[in-house]
Motif scaffolding. Structure first.
Motif, PDB file in Angstrom:
ATOM      1  N   GLU A   1       0.816  -1.218   0.000  1.00 40.16           N
ATOM      2  CA  GLU A   1       0.000   0.000   0.000  1.00 40.16           C
ATOM      3  C   GLU A   1       0.850   1.269   0.000  1.00 40.16           C
ATOM      4  N   LEU A   2       1.910   1.241  -0.764  1.00 33.57           N
ATOM      5  CA  LEU A   2       2.809   2.389  -0.859  1.00 33.57           C
ATOM      6  C   LEU A   2       2.123   3.598  -1.490  1.00 33.57           C
ATOM      7  N   VAL A   3       1.303   3.354  -2.488  1.00 30.36           N
ATOM      8  CA  VAL A   3       0.638   4.428  -3.236  1.00 30.36           C
ATOM      9  C   VAL A   3      -0.818   4.509  -2.789  1.00 30.36           C
ATOM     10  N   ASP A   4      -1.235   5.708  -2.387  1.00 29.10           N
ATOM     11  CA  ASP A   4      -2.639   5.877  -2.013  1.00 29.10           C
ATOM     12  C   ASP A   4      -3.278   6.976  -2.859  1.00 29.10           C
ATOM     13  N   GLY A   5      -4.560   7.209  -2.608  1.00 31.78           N
ATOM     14  CA  GLY A   5      -5.314   8.150  -3.431  1.00 31.78           C
ATOM     15  C   GLY A   5      -4.772   9.558  -3.429  1.00 31.78           C
ATOM     16  N   SER A   6      -4.167   9.982  -2.312  1.00 34.57           N
ATOM     17  CA  SER A   6      -3.636  11.344  -2.243  1.00 34.57           C
ATOM     18  C   SER A   6      -2.457  11.552  -3.191  1.00 34.57           C
ATOM     19  N   MET A   7      -1.893  10.463  -3.690  1.00 27.63           N
ATOM     20  CA  MET A   7      -0.712  10.540  -4.553  1.00 27.63           C
ATOM     21  C   MET A   7      -1.070  10.451  -6.031  1.00 27.63           C
ATOM     22  N   LEU A   8      -2.372  10.485  -6.340  1.00 26.08           N
ATOM     23  CA  LEU A   8      -2.813  10.297  -7.720  1.00 26.08           C
ATOM     24  C   LEU A   8      -3.523  11.532  -8.248  1.00 26.08           C
ATOM     25  N   SER A   9      -3.428  11.716  -9.552  1.00 26.26           N
ATOM     26  CA  SER A   9      -4.223  12.752 -10.203  1.00 26.26           C
ATOM     27  C   SER A   9      -5.628  12.212 -10.451  1.00 26.26           C
ATOM     28  N   GLU A  10      -6.584  13.101 -10.562  1.00 25.64           N
ATOM     29  CA  GLU A  10      -7.967  12.693 -10.825  1.00 25.64           C
ATOM     30  C   GLU A  10      -8.035  12.010 -12.184  1.00 25.64           C
ATOM     31  N   GLY A  11      -8.597  10.783 -12.198  1.00 24.48           N
ATOM     32  CA  GLY A  11      -8.773  10.070 -13.462  1.00 24.48           C
ATOM     33  C   GLY A  11      -7.580   9.250 -13.914  1.00 24.48           C
ATOM     34  N   ALA A  12      -6.566   9.101 -13.074  1.00 29.12           N
ATOM     35  CA  ALA A  12      -5.399   8.303 -13.443  1.00 29.12           C
ATOM     36  C   ALA A  12      -5.786   6.832 -13.596  1.00 29.12           C
ATOM     37  N   VAL A  13      -5.033   6.130 -14.419  1.00 30.10           N
ATOM     38  CA  VAL A  13      -5.156   4.669 -14.530  1.00 30.10           C
ATOM     39  C   VAL A  13      -4.087   4.064 -13.623  1.00 30.10           C
ATOM     40  N   VAL A  14      -4.485   3.124 -12.776  1.00 29.20           N
ATOM     41  CA  VAL A  14      -3.579   2.561 -11.777  1.00 29.20           C
ATOM     42  C   VAL A  14      -3.455   1.054 -11.973  1.00 29.20           C
ATOM     43  N   VAL A  15      -2.218   0.601 -12.172  1.00 29.98           N
ATOM     44  CA  VAL A  15      -1.944  -0.830 -12.294  1.00 29.98           C
ATOM     45  C   VAL A  15      -1.109  -1.248 -11.098  1.00 29.98           C
TER      46      VAL A  15
END
Length: 297
Positions: free
Chosen positions: A216-230
């Motif tokens: 769980e290194l990457v959470d929602g606060s680290m993403l742009s709106e609408g990003a694709v996450v793999v």
């Protein structure tokens, strides 16, 4: 609405198409054969090998199960690989990692015939990948490309952040995405344990591929709106369950799903695709070695 990318469904479609390719080979009296070599007492490794063999049987690939004691001399493994290299009935060779500490992993990778290296990790195959002339694409990155196709995501012109620099996922993933070819043409940033302010990098990305091996290194606060996450990670963490643990990815799924336009679950996302693309490479190897053209998915 966030799209959950169903790796199981995409992998099933790939296997179905590969079964047709295997039929074409069999019509030409060619039986694609994968030799899996296990030199470990690790239950997880045994499970992975068994799953790969079941996948082979499903599409009509012959699975040859080779077991070597974890305490055996390293020479026994290298002699086994030499025999499989020389066996014209064997199209692909996979040595399940990790190997015991007394065995040189890099020497193992170098010892496999590059034409039978269906993992794509022999230095010659790595070089061909970097040069844009891949013989066999490594299974996990290739599987991720197939997941992109399943949601009609073209990486061209996209900003992609790959978190992790392993030889198995991070490096080949970045190389595939920067190629001047279909499925590439992205602008790629590779982040790792020495990266300063990871969140600053991931927030600028259209696509984030998390493959660091950190729960769980990457959470929602680290993403742009609408990003694709793999999410490539599969981490065992303590939990109040019957087994005493649960599997989580490198992404905090709940918070990331609130931001992402599409996301892979753990399990059921990237994992099934890794196994499916191993079958893909085995069928391709048989086609190449026997000079029988087949349609590949």
């Amino acid at each position: 609405m966030t799209t959950v990318i169903d790796g199981k469904a995409v992998a099933a479609d790939v296997r179905e198409q590969l079964a047709n390719s295997v039929d074409t080979l069999r019509d030409a009296d060619v039986t694609p054969t994968l030799a899996t070599v296990l030199m470990s007492d690790d239950p997880a490794s045994e499970t992975y090998v068994s799953m790969k063999q079941r996948d082979c049987e499903e599409v009509g690939i012959e699975a040859r199960d080779v077991r070597i004691s974890a305490d055996a001399p390293a020479d026994e493994l290298f002699e086994t690989i030499e025999d499989l290299n020389a066996d014209t009935d064997v199209d692909g060779i996979l040595v399940q990692m990790p190997v015991p500490d007394h065995v040189d992993k890099q020497a193992v990778l170098r010892s496999i015939d590059p034409e039978k290296d269906v993992d794509g990790f022999h230095p010659e195959n790595v070089g061909r990948l970097v040069a844009g002339d891949a013989r066999y694409k490594p299974c996990t990155p290739h599987g991720i490309q197939k997941l992109f196709e399943s949601i009609d995501l073209d990486p061209e012109g996209k900003d992609v952040v790959v978190v992790g620099r392993s030889d198995i996922v991070g490096k080949p993933m970045a190389n595939l995405l920067i190629q001047k070819a279909e499925g590439g043409n992205a602008t790629v940033t590779v982040c790792h344990s020495r990266t300063r302010d990871l969140a600053e990098k991931t927030r600028q990305a259209d696509v984030v591929v998390a493959a660091a091996g950190v729960p769980e290194l990457v959470d929602g606060s680290m993403l742009s709106e609408g990003a694709v996450v793999v999410d490539v990670g599969v981490n065992r963490v303590d939990a109040d369950t019957e087994k005493g643990y649960e599997l989580v990815g490198d992404v905090d799924y709940d918070s990331a799903a609130e931001k992402a336009s599409a996301i892979t679950p753990v399990p059921g996302g990237v994992g099934p695709m890794t196994r499916a693309m191993l079958l893909y490479n085995t069928v391709k190897a048989a086609s190449r070695q026997e000079d029988v053209p087949v349609e590949l998915p």
